[in-house]
Scaffold this active site. Structure first.
Site, PDB file in Angstrom:
ATOM      1  N   PHE A 136     -67.119  31.689  27.144  1.00 48.08           N
ATOM      2  CA  PHE A 136     -66.113  30.557  26.895  1.00 48.08           C
ATOM      3  C   PHE A 136     -64.791  31.298  26.800  1.00 48.08           C
ATOM      4  CE2 PHE A 136     -63.156  27.299  25.609  1.00 48.08           C
ATOM      5  CZ  PHE A 136     -63.322  26.408  26.665  1.00 48.08           C
ATOM      6  N   ASP A 221     -62.388  38.663  22.731  1.00 48.55           N
ATOM      7  CA  ASP A 221     -62.084  37.356  22.450  1.00 48.55           C
ATOM      8  C   ASP A 221     -62.605  36.976  21.016  1.00 48.55           C
ATOM      9  OD1 ASP A 221     -61.853  34.473  22.224  1.00 48.55           O
ATOM     10  OD2 ASP A 221     -62.448  34.124  24.208  1.00 48.55           O
ATOM     11  N   LYS A 250     -57.530  29.719  16.681  1.00 50.07           N
ATOM     12  CA  LYS A 250     -58.355  28.825  15.800  1.00 50.07           C
ATOM     13  C   LYS A 250     -58.025  28.785  14.569  1.00 50.07           C
ATOM     14  CE  LYS A 250     -62.047  27.720  19.302  1.00 50.07           C
ATOM     15  NZ  LYS A 250     -61.320  26.549  19.546  1.00 50.07           N
TER      16      LYS A 250
END
Length: 395
Positions: A136, A221, A250
């Site tokens: 993702f 990532d 995040k």
């Protein structure tokens, strides 16, 4: 159904399930309260974004101080918080240059643009990026194409070209997929949204060696795994490798929207006009992120993620031994998952919510734990009591 939920259904596009069905109004540390006053232990933490928990004094004070000085300026000028945060990120990683943006998806978009320009300059125009199945990488059109989940892609075809996918943790499949048009490999050090899939010990080392052998870039990532969540500041440190490009987000802002694209000197080939962002690197968010990152390092929250995460994992394994319906426990630090033998993820999440614990389902049969990095073993004990009671209900 509360008044607020009725209004939400009236006005918002139906882009998410809002599976938990609660309206939160206040948070403190690892706990939140809904509009009826009910308290919950929050083991979602804004999808791993609230690294210091809710309304941490470090964040609220940084917001107050910077909001009284300067909130936004254009990228035509220098601002001190942006430079300070850039220095913190580069000094705490193996990378040399930074670009700031607002979200992880934007950081990954920037990483792909950077890799494609590198391909034009150094790889005879190579532009293809290989990523993993079950990965993702974000919700923009290009990141949907990069994400290895066909169910996310079908409604939006035709997708941007230049992406291919291979099974995660399969170096043979990855090697076979590299060709002359490949400019980069894009991977999560641990797959989060895909189910908290941890690769074999040597996988990332083998990927790094493959990239070096073929002269292509390795993009990691670290949007979910970075900033201490898996027990080291950056998850790839465990493998002893260095990426060419890394994306973070995040937990970097502790709940404030900020993300960053980092690159080593070799890969940092953007020139003036190649990339930009109106709000990227704004003084307010950079001041908060710098305060959050300093706190994470000063308070050794990666160490807390290791210690409390190990304790949490052992307690979850105890539930696995007790209940046949629990198939597997996996993860690292405070990014953990429990998989069941049947599709009970949504039932488990609903049962836990009623008992005062907020969790993230990965349907049909996995639940994910990504609590704030500040949690204690006492918080874990409370969560285990609730999980045990919920399993009794759904088994």
């Amino acid at each position: 159904m509360s008044h607020w939920i009725e209004l939400d259904k009236r006005y918002f596009m139906n882009t998410g399930h809002r599976r938990l069905g609660v309206t939160l109004v206040r948070g403190e540390g690892a706990r939140v309260w809904d509009d009826a006053g009910k308290e919950y232990l929050d083991f979602i933490a804004g999808w791993a974004a609230c690294s210091l928990g809710h309304c941490h004094p470090v964040i609220t004070e940084a917001l107050r101080e910077q909001s009284e000085l300067l909130i936004l300026a254009s990228l035509d000028v220098y601002t001190i918080p942006q430079i300070e945060l850039a220095e913190l990120l580069t000094s705490s990683s193996s990378l040399a240059k930074v670009f700031f943006c607002n979200s992880g998806a934007e950081a990954n978009e920037g990483a792909i643009k950077l890799a494609r320009k590198y391909g034009k300059l150094h790889l005879n125009g190579a532009y293809e990026v290989i990523s993993a199945l079950k990965s993702f990488h974000g919700r923009t059109l290009a990141m949907v194409a990069a994400t290895g989940k066909p169910e996310y892609q079908v409604p939006f075809t035709p997708l941007p070209e230049g992406f291919s996918h291979v099974p995660y943790n399969d170096i043979g499949a990855l090697r076979a997929a590299v060709r002359e048009r490949t400019c980069a490999i894009l991977l999560e050090p641990i797959q989060g949204e895909g189910g908290v899939n941890v690769p074999a010990e040597n996988y990332l080392k083998e990927v790094r060696a493959l990239c070096d052998e073929r002269g292509i870039l390795l993009i990691l990532d670290e949007i979910q795994t970075g900033c201490g969540r898996t027990g080291t500041l950056w998850a790839h440190e465990v493998s002893g490798i260095k990426p060419d490009i890394m994306t973070v987000g995040k937990g970097l802002g502790g709940g404030i929207p900020i993300a960053a694209l980092l690159a080593n000197d070799r890969a940092a080939c953007f020139g003036p006009g190649d990339h930009g962002s109106t709000y990227g690197g704004n003084p307010l968010c950079c001041a908060v992120a710098a305060a959050v990152l300093r706190c994470i390092m000063k308070e050794d929250l990666p160490g807390n993620a290791t210690r409390v995460g190990s304790y949490f994992r052992e307690r979850l394994l105890g539930l696995q031994e007790e209940w046949d319906v629990v198939k597997e426990v996996r993860g690292r630090g405070l990014l953990l998952a429990m998989e069941f033998t049947k599709p009970v993820a949504l039932a488990m999440v609903n049962a836990c919510r009623e008992l005062g614990l907020l969790l993230n389902p990965i349907p049909p049969q996995t639940i994910r734990f990504m609590p704030p990095l500040i949690i204690s073993t006492q918080d874990v004990d409370q969560a285990i009591v609730i999980l045990d009671a919920a399993i009794r209900q759904i088994k």
